[in-house]
Design a protein around this motif. Structure first.
Motif, short mmCIF file in Angstrom:
data_model
loop_
_atom_site.label_atom_id
_atom_site.label_comp_id
_atom_site.label_asym_id
_atom_site.label_seq_id
_atom_site.Cartn_x
_atom_site.Cartn_y
_atom_site.Cartn_z
N TRP A 124 0.81 -1.22 0.00
CA TRP A 124 0.00 0.00 0.00
C TRP A 124 0.85 1.27 0.00
O TRP A 124 0.31 2.37 -0.06
N SER A 125 2.18 1.10 0.02
CA SER A 125 3.03 2.28 0.03
C SER A 125 2.86 3.17 -1.20
O SER A 125 2.87 4.40 -1.07
N PRO A 126 2.67 2.62 -2.43
CA PRO A 126 2.51 3.53 -3.57
C PRO A 126 1.27 4.42 -3.47
O PRO A 126 1.26 5.53 -3.99
N PHE A 127 0.23 3.93 -2.81
CA PHE A 127 -1.00 4.72 -2.72
C PHE A 127 -0.81 5.95 -1.84
O PHE A 127 -1.50 6.96 -2.01
N ALA A 162 0.03 9.35 -3.40
CA ALA A 162 -1.03 10.21 -3.94
C ALA A 162 -1.63 11.14 -2.89
O ALA A 162 -2.47 11.98 -3.22
N ALA A 163 -1.20 11.00 -1.63
CA ALA A 163 -1.73 11.88 -0.58
C ALA A 163 -1.32 13.32 -0.86
O ALA A 163 -0.21 13.60 -1.32
N SER A 217 -0.63 15.65 1.21
CA SER A 217 0.40 16.15 2.12
C SER A 217 1.00 15.00 2.91
O SER A 217 0.29 14.33 3.67
N LYS A 218 2.29 14.76 2.73
CA LYS A 218 2.97 13.73 3.52
C LYS A 218 2.98 14.10 5.00
O LYS A 218 2.87 13.24 5.88
N LYS A 219 3.13 15.37 5.30
CA LYS A 219 3.12 15.81 6.69
C LYS A 219 1.82 15.43 7.37
O LYS A 219 1.83 14.93 8.51
N ALA A 220 0.70 15.65 6.71
CA ALA A 220 -0.60 15.33 7.30
C ALA A 220 -0.72 13.83 7.59
O ALA A 220 -1.26 13.43 8.63
N LYS A 225 3.52 19.52 -0.53
CA LYS A 225 2.20 19.45 -1.16
C LYS A 225 2.31 18.75 -2.49
O LYS A 225 3.08 19.16 -3.37
N ASN A 226 1.56 17.69 -2.65
CA ASN A 226 1.51 16.96 -3.91
C ASN A 226 0.49 17.66 -4.81
O ASN A 226 -0.71 17.68 -4.51
N THR A 227 0.93 18.21 -5.92
CA THR A 227 0.05 19.01 -6.77
C THR A 227 -0.58 18.20 -7.90
O THR A 227 -1.25 18.76 -8.76
N ASN A 228 -0.38 16.88 -7.88
CA ASN A 228 -0.90 16.08 -9.00
C ASN A 228 -1.53 14.79 -8.50
O ASN A 228 -1.26 13.72 -9.00
N THR A 229 -2.36 14.90 -7.47
CA THR A 229 -2.90 13.70 -6.82
C THR A 229 -3.82 12.91 -7.73
O THR A 229 -3.84 11.69 -7.69
#
Length: 441
Positions: A64-67, A70-71, A73-76, A201-205
């Motif tokens: 489940w690590s690849p999913f 797509a988050a 924010s990694k921090k969140a 911040k992931n800008t392409n979720t």
């Protein structure tokens, strides 16, 4: 995938505490829980079986690590799973006061394990995304140091405190205090990290979610198409056969009453021996094992590293035969055990790194390889209690010595690929920073 850094606080504000938070729940589940159940009178076979099954969370986390990529924010994600893990540890403390404490606490520890495994993925991803390659190398030592600081705190300080409390309270009350402390620590760390961690911040979720499943599928297919992969998988699993059993039953043997074949140590004595001298010896063995493999190269070093992994088995056979009362002798023996364990475990990490993970998806295949490594540990940990009950302690430790023979024989048959030729260069580059955090997994 596009990741945008929103702020970059100094790494010393968050790297040490992040990896302390990564280690705390792992050691709570993997080590402290077994000693807690032993103090509360749970049978060895039940302790080994159920704490072993909980470890499956770390086996399957690569799936489940690849999913998590797509988050938004990694921090969140990191903060959320620290808080979830902390609350679950607090609920474990509460559950120890209930009539069905064992079933309830096992279920809650399962939640802790899943939260911890998921947190590991997000925390490592945050570390990589937030720091340059140069910074990643600079702070790698802080990773290992504070991950293992969690071992000092839990297996050393808190287990010692549990032994002190057991003299004044009943075991359930004593261990309620310990798990409450661990829960509060993890929640406090989560709250601190809500401020201290760098924001990414992931800008392409949306695009990431569409592609992640296909990428995962390709990663898995490519992994199992590697030449000799099934022999390598068998080798990895059998490498942990003896270790998975000795690391589970060994601490229980130390606590077992003398009239039942154990050493009859108190919880305080186990905490002092394992959490201090044992941890220091393990770290020293890990570092020296890395340089030993760098000197000889993986192929030539591996049989010696496997033999070093048998030192713990010999130590416990010696202890079960002589049943010494002198705590200095016992502590010295356990330090030797942990030194051999740390020294020998290098071989498995380097085998996965240099042989199994090589190729198109090196990082992902390393994660799958460590998942297989954890599977080997879980399989043998789960059955170790039943075997010990059937054989008794002394014969069990003889059995564990025999369990190490198949993997030693297999070193003549597994393929080492290019690592046989350039193992010295790879080991010297990768080994020392990679060992102290991975070996307990």
């Amino acid at each position: 995938m596009s990741i945008e850094k929103t702020r970059t606080p100094h790494p010393m504000r968050w790297v040490p505490t992040l990896y302390l938070a990564e280690g705390l729940p792992f050691y709570a589940v993997a080590l402290v829980a077994s000693l807690m159940y032993k103090s509360m009178g749970v049978a060895n076979e039940n302790i080994a079986r159920w704490t072993g099954l909980i470890g499956l969370a770390w086996v399957f986390k690569p799936l489940w690590s690849p999913f998590l990529e797509a988050a938004s924010s990694k921090k969140a994600v990191v903060v959320a799973f620290q808080l979830i893990g902390g609350v679950a540890l607090g609920l474990v403390a509460v559950s120890l006061q209930l009539p069905m404490y064992f079933a309830i606490s096992i279920a809650l520890l399962g939640i802790v394990a899943i939260a911890s495994a998921t947190h590991d993925i997000a925390a490592d991803g945050l570390y990589i995304a937030s720091l340059s390659n140069k910074q990643q190398a600079e702070y790698a030592g802080w990773q290992g140091a504070f991950y293992n600081a969690a071992k000092f705190i839990t297996l050393g300080g808190l287990v010692y405190l549990a032994g002190y409390l057991e003299k004044r309270l009943d075991p359930a009350q004593a261990w309620t205090v310990i798990f409450a402390i661990m829960g509060v620590m993890l929640v406090v760390l989560g709250l601190y990290h809500s401020w201290a961690l760098p924001g990414t911040k992931n800008t392409n979720t949306e695009a990431s979610m569409r592609s992640v499943f296909l990428t995962l599928q390709d990663v898995i297919i490519d992994f199992f198409k590697k030449p000799g992969i099934w022999l390598a998988i068998t080798f990895i699993i059998l490498f942990r056969a003896a270790e998975g059993q000795i690391q589970t039953i060994g601490p229980l043997f130390l606590r077992e009453a003398k009239n039942l074949g154990g050493l009859g140590l108190t919880t305080e004595q186990v905490g002092l021996a394992y959490g201090t001298a044992g941890t220091i010896a393990f770290l020293g063995g890990s570092v020296l094992g890395g340089y030993f493999a760098s000197w000889l190269g993986l192929k030539r070093a591996l049989p010696w590293l496997i033999l070093a992994m048998n030192v713990p088995n010999l130590v416990f056979f010696f202890l079960s035969t002589t049943l010494p009362d002198n705590i200095t002798i016992i502590t010295t023996a356990l330090a030797l055990e942990m030194f051999g364990y740390g020294f020998g475990f290098v071989g498995l990490i380097l085998f996965i790194m240099q042989v199994v993970a090589v190729g198109k998806y090196q990082t992902a295949h390393y994660a799958l390889g460590t998942g297989v490594m954890q599977l080997g540990f879980v399989l043998f940990k789960t059955i170790s209690g039943d075997i010990q009950v059937a054989l008794g302690y002394k014969n069990f430790f003889i059995w564990v010595l025999l369990s190490a023979i198949p993997v030693l024989v297999m070193t003549r048959f597994v393929s080492f690929g290019d690592s046989a030729n350039h193992g010295k260069e790879t080991a010297s580059k990768d080994a020392p920073d990679s060992l102290v955090k991975t070996a307990d997994a």
